[in-house]
Design a protein around this motif. Sequence first.
Motif, PDB file in Angstrom:
ATOM      1  N   THR A 152      -4.205   1.779   2.800  1.00  0.00           N
ATOM      2  CA  THR A 152      -3.460   2.304   3.955  1.00  0.00           C
ATOM      3  C   THR A 152      -4.344   3.199   4.821  1.00  0.00           C
ATOM      4  O   THR A 152      -3.834   4.053   5.543  1.00  0.00           O
ATOM      5  CB  THR A 152      -2.232   3.110   3.491  1.00  0.00           C
ATOM      6  N   GLN A 153      -5.648   3.002   4.744  1.00  0.00           N
ATOM      7  CA  GLN A 153      -6.589   3.908   5.408  1.00  0.00           C
ATOM      8  C   GLN A 153      -6.337   4.027   6.913  1.00  0.00           C
ATOM      9  O   GLN A 153      -6.460   5.111   7.483  1.00  0.00           O
ATOM     10  CB  GLN A 153      -8.025   3.437   5.163  1.00  0.00           C
ATOM     11  N   GLU A 154      -5.967   2.926   7.572  1.00  0.00           N
ATOM     12  CA  GLU A 154      -5.725   2.967   9.022  1.00  0.00           C
ATOM     13  C   GLU A 154      -4.380   3.601   9.349  1.00  0.00           C
ATOM     14  O   GLU A 154      -4.258   4.352  10.315  1.00  0.00           O
ATOM     15  CB  GLU A 154      -5.781   1.551   9.605  1.00  0.00           C
ATOM     16  N   SER A 155      -3.383   3.279   8.541  1.00  0.00           N
ATOM     17  CA  SER A 155      -2.028   3.766   8.793  1.00  0.00           C
ATOM     18  C   SER A 155      -1.165   3.479   7.574  1.00  0.00           C
ATOM     19  O   SER A 155      -1.320   2.430   6.947  1.00  0.00           O
ATOM     20  CB  SER A 155      -1.431   3.059  10.017  1.00  0.00           C
ATOM     21  N   PRO A 156      -0.223   4.381   7.253  1.00  0.00           N
ATOM     22  CA  PRO A 156       0.716   4.078   6.159  1.00  0.00           C
ATOM     23  C   PRO A 156       1.579   2.852   6.458  1.00  0.00           C
ATOM     24  O   PRO A 156       2.175   2.297   5.545  1.00  0.00           O
ATOM     25  CB  PRO A 156       1.586   5.338   6.082  1.00  0.00           C
ATOM     26  N   LEU A 157       1.648   2.457   7.732  1.00  0.00           N
ATOM     27  CA  LEU A 157       2.478   1.323   8.130  1.00  0.00           C
ATOM     28  C   LEU A 157       1.727   0.002   8.058  1.00  0.00           C
ATOM     29  O   LEU A 157       2.303  -1.051   8.344  1.00  0.00           O
ATOM     30  CB  LEU A 157       2.990   1.533   9.562  1.00  0.00           C
ATOM     31  N   GLU A 158       0.433   0.048   7.694  1.00  0.00           N
ATOM     32  CA  GLU A 158      -0.379  -1.160   7.673  1.00  0.00           C
ATOM     33  C   GLU A 158      -1.186  -1.251   6.385  1.00  0.00           C
ATOM     34  O   GLU A 158      -1.327  -0.273   5.649  1.00  0.00           O
ATOM     35  CB  GLU A 158      -1.313  -1.198   8.891  1.00  0.00           C
ATOM     36  N   ARG A 159      -1.707  -2.447   6.102  1.00  0.00           N
ATOM     37  CA  ARG A 159      -2.650  -2.675   5.008  1.00  0.00           C
ATOM     38  C   ARG A 159      -3.855  -3.397   5.590  1.00  0.00           C
ATOM     39  O   ARG A 159      -3.699  -4.378   6.323  1.00  0.00           O
ATOM     40  CB  ARG A 159      -2.043  -3.545   3.897  1.00  0.00           C
ATOM     41  N   HIS A 160      -5.032  -2.915   5.236  1.00  0.00           N
ATOM     42  CA  HIS A 160      -6.257  -3.561   5.699  1.00  0.00           C
ATOM     43  C   HIS A 160      -7.204  -3.775   4.527  1.00  0.00           C
ATOM     44  O   HIS A 160      -7.064  -3.160   3.467  1.00  0.00           O
ATOM     45  CB  HIS A 160      -6.917  -2.730   6.809  1.00  0.00           C
TER      46      HIS A 160
ATOM     47  N   SER B 137       0.251 -10.489   9.102  1.00  0.00           N
ATOM     48  CA  SER B 137       1.230 -10.573  10.178  1.00  0.00           C
ATOM     49  C   SER B 137       1.401  -9.181  10.759  1.00  0.00           C
ATOM     50  O   SER B 137       1.023  -8.174  10.149  1.00  0.00           O
ATOM     51  CB  SER B 137       2.571 -11.112   9.663  1.00  0.00           C
ATOM     52  N   ASN B 138       1.960  -9.119  11.954  1.00  0.00           N
ATOM     53  CA  ASN B 138       2.378  -7.851  12.538  1.00  0.00           C
ATOM     54  C   ASN B 138       3.613  -8.120  13.387  1.00  0.00           C
ATOM     55  O   ASN B 138       4.135  -9.239  13.399  1.00  0.00           O
ATOM     56  CB  ASN B 138       1.249  -7.175  13.333  1.00  0.00           C
TER      57      ASN B 138
ATOM     58  N   ASN C  94      -3.114  -9.179   3.406  1.00  0.00           N
ATOM     59  CA  ASN C  94      -3.269  -9.432   1.977  1.00  0.00           C
ATOM     60  C   ASN C  94      -4.483 -10.322   1.787  1.00  0.00           C
ATOM     61  O   ASN C  94      -4.704 -11.252   2.573  1.00  0.00           O
ATOM     62  CB  ASN C  94      -2.032 -10.127   1.406  1.00  0.00           C
ATOM     63  N   GLY C  95      -5.264 -10.057   0.748  1.00  0.00           N
ATOM     64  CA  GLY C  95      -6.498 -10.800   0.553  1.00  0.00           C
ATOM     65  C   GLY C  95      -6.585 -11.476  -0.800  1.00  0.00           C
ATOM     66  O   GLY C  95      -6.059 -10.971  -1.792  1.00  0.00           O
TER      67      GLY C  95
ATOM     68  N   GLU D  19     -20.614  -4.862  -4.603  1.00  0.00           N
ATOM     69  CA  GLU D  19     -19.504  -4.541  -3.710  1.00  0.00           C
ATOM     70  C   GLU D  19     -18.157  -4.700  -4.424  1.00  0.00           C
ATOM     71  O   GLU D  19     -17.975  -5.603  -5.235  1.00  0.00           O
ATOM     72  CB  GLU D  19     -19.532  -5.446  -2.480  1.00  0.00           C
ATOM     73  N   ILE D  20     -17.249  -3.792  -4.098  1.00  0.00           N
ATOM     74  CA  ILE D  20     -15.870  -3.831  -4.587  1.00  0.00           C
ATOM     75  C   ILE D  20     -14.967  -4.050  -3.377  1.00  0.00           C
ATOM     76  O   ILE D  20     -15.167  -3.437  -2.321  1.00  0.00           O
ATOM     77  CB  ILE D  20     -15.495  -2.507  -5.275  1.00  0.00           C
ATOM     78  N   PHE D  21     -13.965  -4.902  -3.535  1.00  0.00           N
ATOM     79  CA  PHE D  21     -13.066  -5.227  -2.433  1.00  0.00           C
ATOM     80  C   PHE D  21     -11.666  -4.705  -2.753  1.00  0.00           C
ATOM     81  O   PHE D  21     -11.190  -4.825  -3.883  1.00  0.00           O
ATOM     82  CB  PHE D  21     -13.037  -6.742  -2.221  1.00  0.00           C
ATOM     83  N   TYR D  22     -11.019  -4.156  -1.735  1.00  0.00           N
ATOM     84  CA  TYR D  22      -9.696  -3.581  -1.951  1.00  0.00           C
ATOM     85  C   TYR D  22      -8.888  -3.590  -0.655  1.00  0.00           C
ATOM     86  O   TYR D  22      -9.430  -3.772   0.443  1.00  0.00           O
ATOM     87  CB  TYR D  22      -9.807  -2.146  -2.485  1.00  0.00           C
ATOM     88  N   ALA D  23      -7.578  -3.387  -0.787  1.00  0.00           N
ATOM     89  CA  ALA D  23      -6.684  -3.186   0.350  1.00  0.00           C
ATOM     90  C   ALA D  23      -6.186  -1.750   0.307  1.00  0.00           C
ATOM     91  O   ALA D  23      -6.034  -1.167  -0.767  1.00  0.00           O
ATOM     92  CB  ALA D  23      -5.508  -4.154   0.281  1.00  0.00           C
TER      93      ALA D  23
END
Length: 713
Positions: A380-388, A425-426, A410-411, A374-378
């Motif tokens: 903008t897949q959900e939204s350009p305004l968010e990071r997941h 945060s949001n 952030n992870g 497995e590779i882990f990453y962050a």
Amino acid sequence: MKLSKLSLVFLLTGSFVFAQTQKYTIAEAVNGLRSNLAVKNISQFSWNDDNKSFYQGTTNGYLVTEVQSMKQDTLVSLSQLNRNLTAETKLKTFPRITFITKDKGYFTQNSKYFWVERSGKDWKVKEWIALDENAENTEMLSNNEGFVYTIKNNLYLNKNGKTIAITEDKNEDIVNGQAVHQREFGIVNGIFISPENSKVAFYRMDQSMVKDYPIIDWSVTPAVNKNIKYPMAGTPSHHVTLGVYDIKTNKKIFLNIPGDPEQYLTAVTWSPDAKSIFVGVLNRDQNDLQMNQYDAATGNLIKTIFEEKSAEYVEPQNQLMFFPNSNTDFIWQSQRTGYNHLFHYNVSTGLVAQLTKGNWLVTDLLGFNEKKKEIFYASTQESPLERHLYKINWMSFQTQRLDTEPGMHNGVLSKDGSQLYDIFSNEFTPRVVNLINTHTGKVKNILTAENPLKKYNRPEIKNVTLKADDGTPLYGKIILPTDFDANRKYPVIVYLYNGPHAQLVTNNFPASGNLWYEFMAQRGYIVFTMDGRGSSNRGLKFEQAVFRNLGEVEMRDQLKGVDYLKSLPYVDAGKLGIHGWSFGGFMTTNFMLKHPEVFQVGVAGGPVIDWNMYEIMYTERYMDSPQNNPEGYKRANLLDKVQNLKGHLLMIHGAQDNVVVWQHSMKFLKAAVDKGVQLDYFVYPGHEHNVLGKDRVHLMQKVTDYFDEYLKK
């Protein structure tokens, strides 16, 4: 005395109302989130190598927490360290320790390194290595046997207490072991130690062909000049090579990289077996990148792994990341599809697979879980305004999102990939920190921070989505005055940057994005900010829309924001102000001169005035060279447009600015004098490109007063 229920309700609601009426001081608006209004956080978090526990700092020590049971113990305290020290050497404050294991680590004070090691229930401290007090850019060998560092322009190795000069260049224009290319292309250092500590690769930069540029220190009398090397667009650039020093033989070679000496060497990466070095060789035009593999023993080219070309530019930002326990397979981050994605390469066979795909981009590569592939990453897949946060199986390409809440995540991944530290945060959440089991998905909350702004009279903040002239969505925020009355008309301040590598509008805390915006809302202003084309995290088409014409598309997008503001019945269209710094300072000045009828007041900080005077790497990437794009440079040059100024313009600059050099605004002042144009000007002595610390309060008070003077009349 007993209180009636009605009295109790009155007191509670009364105190609540009182609590919500507090206003920010200017100091709180500027530095509050870093001082008395800081959101609670986990200090100095790091995973233990056992992957089952983590460290965190406290005022006087470190704690260790076992993830399964969440049992927390003191790992080491200030009193434990001082127990074995003499009165002269006792520590007054707890040092920041880098732990090798939970039983040993090191810290540094005044160029001296101290080793700390557990001994039963106690901790022993002993002086380890004392480096030269002028040592900089220090990197430690991973076997803890020594350090590689620079003193002035040369590179040194201190191993087991013995110092060796790796380079001995007497010409100060030859610089070794430091970051090059103005720290562009993701370059943050100039020393690269091989994984098994046998060799050191390093940048060698010849700056002799770059003209000296003066930076004056005005704090002494007479003032003292310190020359820097600042290659401007279209002028000769420095020449960079890569050396390799063999620690065992005390010999060094240089990689044999032919071609234009002004090319850029980026993404320097050792192979895990230290037999070869990978270098991204990028031409000066920045539109052709070759990822080459070189023999670390001879310096000769082994092969070109791949090549990337673009009609606009190629912009490498990351080193290669090799798969765990592999000398042959690595991940390369590339924007070749229009969005930054992960590509699996094999040294022998080339491209294996594109791992991530879609009209979104990977923002961070966190690491691996080797056992589960497995590779882990962050992203903008959900939204350009968010990071997941996500994981993907590099064999099946099965992808899973690991967090659940909206916002900016952030992870930090444990070494084996079994645990993920998730801090997010949001707009409604100041900060939450969770531990995520990457196999089961089970979440343990270790911090939910209270809102430090809950006592303040905060404004209403609305998210806004507009459309550019080509239909591209543009995201912004409008911040309404506190005690907003829709029947009134309010002055407006537009804050903007709208340049590369920046994004102002995200789903983060505070929702405004900046407490100074809220401070101005408390003073009766509407504040508006929007990310137009050219800004970051929207993909190459969005970013490259400004190519060769900086300041044009960006203004058209920001004018869409102005049109939106003017459509609102509570906006006073005759009282619009604009403010920005650096690229935002360029945009502010640009607006005041090219659209002088729009904004009545502008405050431009550290502005680029003439792109011919800005540094090569950045400018030629987005503008091409002055020789190839004379019309683009002419359109963006503000020196011949000063006569268009109608409104009030305050220009601000740091006297020691080595990024946007002071000459930009000085030449603008000269043009204003020549044309008989009046403007206001202020300089911050002792500050470089940004005015920070307590002096930033002075800066923002000046900006506030300027808007008050000319927008509140």
